[in-house]
Each structure stands twice: as structure tokens, then as C-alpha cells.
Design an enzyme around this catalytic site. Sequence first.
Site, PDB file in Angstrom:
ATOM      1  N   ASP A  21       1.252  -1.180   0.358  1.00 56.05           N
ATOM      2  CA  ASP A  21       2.587  -1.743   0.600  1.00 56.05           C
ATOM      3  C   ASP A  21       3.047  -2.688  -0.511  1.00 56.05           C
ATOM      4  O   ASP A  21       4.155  -3.222  -0.440  1.00 56.05           O
ATOM      5  CB  ASP A  21       2.589  -2.568   1.901  1.00 56.05           C
ATOM      6  CG  ASP A  21       2.323  -1.719   3.133  1.00 56.05           C
ATOM      7  OD1 ASP A  21       2.678  -0.530   3.108  1.00 56.05           O
ATOM      8  OD2 ASP A  21       1.784  -2.258   4.113  1.00 56.05           O
ATOM      9  N   LYS A  33       8.126  -6.654   5.509  1.00 53.55           N
ATOM     10  CA  LYS A  33       8.702  -5.303   5.674  1.00 53.55           C
ATOM     11  C   LYS A  33       8.536  -4.816   7.101  1.00 53.55           C
ATOM     12  O   LYS A  33       7.620  -5.245   7.821  1.00 53.55           O
ATOM     13  CB  LYS A  33       8.062  -4.297   4.714  1.00 53.55           C
ATOM     14  CG  LYS A  33       6.546  -4.039   4.916  1.00 53.55           C
ATOM     15  CD  LYS A  33       6.203  -2.978   5.950  1.00 53.55           C
ATOM     16  CE  LYS A  33       4.709  -2.960   6.255  1.00 53.55           C
ATOM     17  NZ  LYS A  33       4.272  -2.400   7.470  1.00 53.55           N
TER      18      LYS A  33
HETATM   19  O1  C5P Z   1      -3.671  -0.047   1.100  1.00 52.88           O
HETATM   20  P1  C5P Z   1      -4.116  -1.127   2.045  1.00 52.88           P
HETATM   21  O2  C5P Z   1      -5.252  -1.936   1.488  1.00 52.88           O
HETATM   22  O3  C5P Z   1      -3.007  -1.961   2.562  1.00 52.88           O
HETATM   23  O4  C5P Z   1      -4.699  -0.362   3.308  1.00 52.88           O
HETATM   24  C1  C5P Z   1      -5.461  -1.016   4.278  1.00 52.88           C
HETATM   25  C2  C5P Z   1      -6.193   0.024   5.126  1.00 52.88           C
HETATM   26  O5  C5P Z   1      -5.267   0.786   5.899  1.00 52.88           O
HETATM   27  C3  C5P Z   1      -6.957   1.064   4.341  1.00 52.88           C
HETATM   28  O6  C5P Z   1      -8.260   0.613   4.035  1.00 52.88           O
HETATM   29  C4  C5P Z   1      -6.996   2.237   5.302  1.00 52.88           C
HETATM   30  O7  C5P Z   1      -7.990   2.054   6.300  1.00 52.88           O
HETATM   31  C5  C5P Z   1      -5.650   2.138   5.991  1.00 52.88           C
HETATM   32  N1  C5P Z   1      -4.627   2.983   5.346  1.00 52.88           N
HETATM   33  C6  C5P Z   1      -4.700   4.350   5.490  1.00 52.88           C
HETATM   34  N2  C5P Z   1      -3.746   5.138   4.889  1.00 52.88           N
HETATM   35  C7  C5P Z   1      -2.714   4.588   4.217  1.00 52.88           C
HETATM   36  C8  C5P Z   1      -2.612   3.177   4.087  1.00 52.88           C
HETATM   37  C9  C5P Z   1      -3.589   2.395   4.670  1.00 52.88           C
HETATM   38  O8  C5P Z   1      -5.638   4.900   6.107  1.00 52.88           O
HETATM   39  N3  C5P Z   1      -1.796   5.371   3.677  1.00 52.88           N
END
Ligand code: C5P
Length: 311
Positions: A136, A9
Amino acid sequence: MISVRVPAKLNLHLGVGPRREDGYHELATVYQAVAAYDEVRVERSRRLSVAVHGEGADALPAGEENLAGRAARALAEHLGRRPGVRIELDKSIPVAAGLAGGSADAAGALLACASLWDADIDGDELAEIAAELGSDVPFALHGGMALGTGRGERLAPVLGRGRYHWVLALADGGLATPSVYDELDRRRAAGEAPARASSPDPVLVALRSGDPAALGAALANDLQSAALALRPGLRRVLDAGDELGAVGGIVSGSGPTVALLARSREAAVSLAAGLAGLDVCRTVRQVDGPVPGARVAETVAVSSRAPSARR
Ligand code: C5P
């Protein structure tokens, strides 16, 4: 054996709000799935295992620690069954690149296992499990284009026209997503970055026109200043895109990939060639979008009495 293909993406717009109590940031983001794919293959096995091949495989955990393994376990728990499956990932989406390759693998594992286990589960339930695994992951199942809110996991359809031709400038090494969000928070606290999320409206309007130049002008990413602070060399890639006639350029997600938008497929070919000659990035890749999300590509019956049918 079930084989699923899942796209990478881009975030055409990434508006980042304040950090929430759960540590995530409130987002308003416009996703587009693009034609760089990981393949996820699953077959029945006594126990859960994950093997990783291809682009950046060494940088990823094999076994249950891999997000695809966690996806299989989460689905098995939801279904009340054992997660006996062997998962093989063939990666061509670069790792830690801001292209959601890990999320693609998790989405692929969910869809592949649901199909392998003939699971009685609908798309909404699958999307809920996907959201638990990562912000995502629901979009990797969905594909096409979507507006993501919440952590990015709540999706709404986006009306858009046209096909877009991108040149991805892939960097050496990755960027850890949490460190880029932390850097944005630091910059905001120091008054070095706007405190509020930017609006996705200009990108949504541009997508309705189908005009690449309009989209190029509207691309925006609130994480970009933080990614550039951590990787100043990315500025050279963006500048090179400008000089080579890209209609827009943006750091993809939390980076370090830079996505340059070309006016046409032909323009993307010459943009890619020009960029490759400049030595500002590790490698370049041309991709089109939007493309569909995770799809079952192949189903092969594997029988213990017909070993030749095995891969
Ligand atoms: O959701 P995911 O595991 O992909 O997110 C990885 C990291 O990115 C999270 O631990 C956080 O630090 C950051 N993040 C965030 N806000 C979001 C998505 C991700 O702070 N909306």
C-alpha cells in the site's frame, strides 16, 4: 526540518485473487485516500532513529524496526548515502486498523527524506522503493483514487467525481493482515468463500456517476467474510450503519475498521452521532475523500546557532 502529511486509505473495492508463489495475493483494488493523517517529521542526525507519538504509538516499534526507518534506509541505499536522520511520527491513523497507517508512515518518510537530502530522484523511482516496503505504500504517495493491481502496488488512475463522506467505526485492538488473508484461503479451500476475485467494475462505474448511493451499493471487499469470521462483532457495526441510514458499509482492507458511507456531510454528522450512542465500536471518526497523497507540509531551517528554531 521537513514535515510531511500522509493520508489513510480505504479500499472501495478489494478483489482478492489466488495466493501467488511469493505468498502475496493477486489484487484488483480501488483505493481512496481519506482525510485522516499521520505527520512525519525528519531532521538531520548522526544516525537513523525513529520516535513514535500519538494514536497507538505503544503498539509500534520505535527505532529502525519501524517501517518508516526501513523506508529511510532503503532510500539512503538507493542514493548511496548514509541514512543519518531523526524521524518523528505523529500518528492519528489507528494502528493495524486496515487504514494503511504503517504504509502512510513509510511513504511519508520516503518523501521527507528525499526532500531533506535534496535527492535527485523522480516519482517513479520513489514508487519503486515504496513498493518494496509494502503493497500500500505507493498509494500513500499517490493519494486521490487509484486502481491497484499486482500486490496492490501497481497503480492506474481512476476517473471519479464527487466528494464522499465517511464515518469510520474504529475497533478495539487491531487485526494482523496476514491472518485475515490466511483465513480467506482457509475459507476458500473449505468451499465457504468464492474462489475468484470479485470485479472492481461496479465501483469504477459508480465513481464516474459521483452518486454516493451508487457507490454505497457497489462497495465490496473479498476479505470481509474472513475479517467477520475473526471478529464477529463487526457485523453489529455494519447492521447499525444500515439502520442509521448509511448508503453503504464495508470492512476497510483487512479490518477491523468499518467504513460507513453517508449521503452527505450532514448525514455523516448524524450517522456518527447515532453510531457513537450505540456502543458497537471503540470510537467513531468522520473523514472525507478523496484527498491528495503524501505532501510536504512545512520546511523549517534548523541551525545549531539558533536553538530556538528547534522544535
Ligand atoms: O505488503 P504488505 O507488507 O503490506 O503485506 C502484509 C501482508 O499482507 C503480507 O505479508 C501478506 O500476508 C498479506 N498480503 C497478501 N497479498 C497482498 C498484500 C498483502 O497476501 N496483495
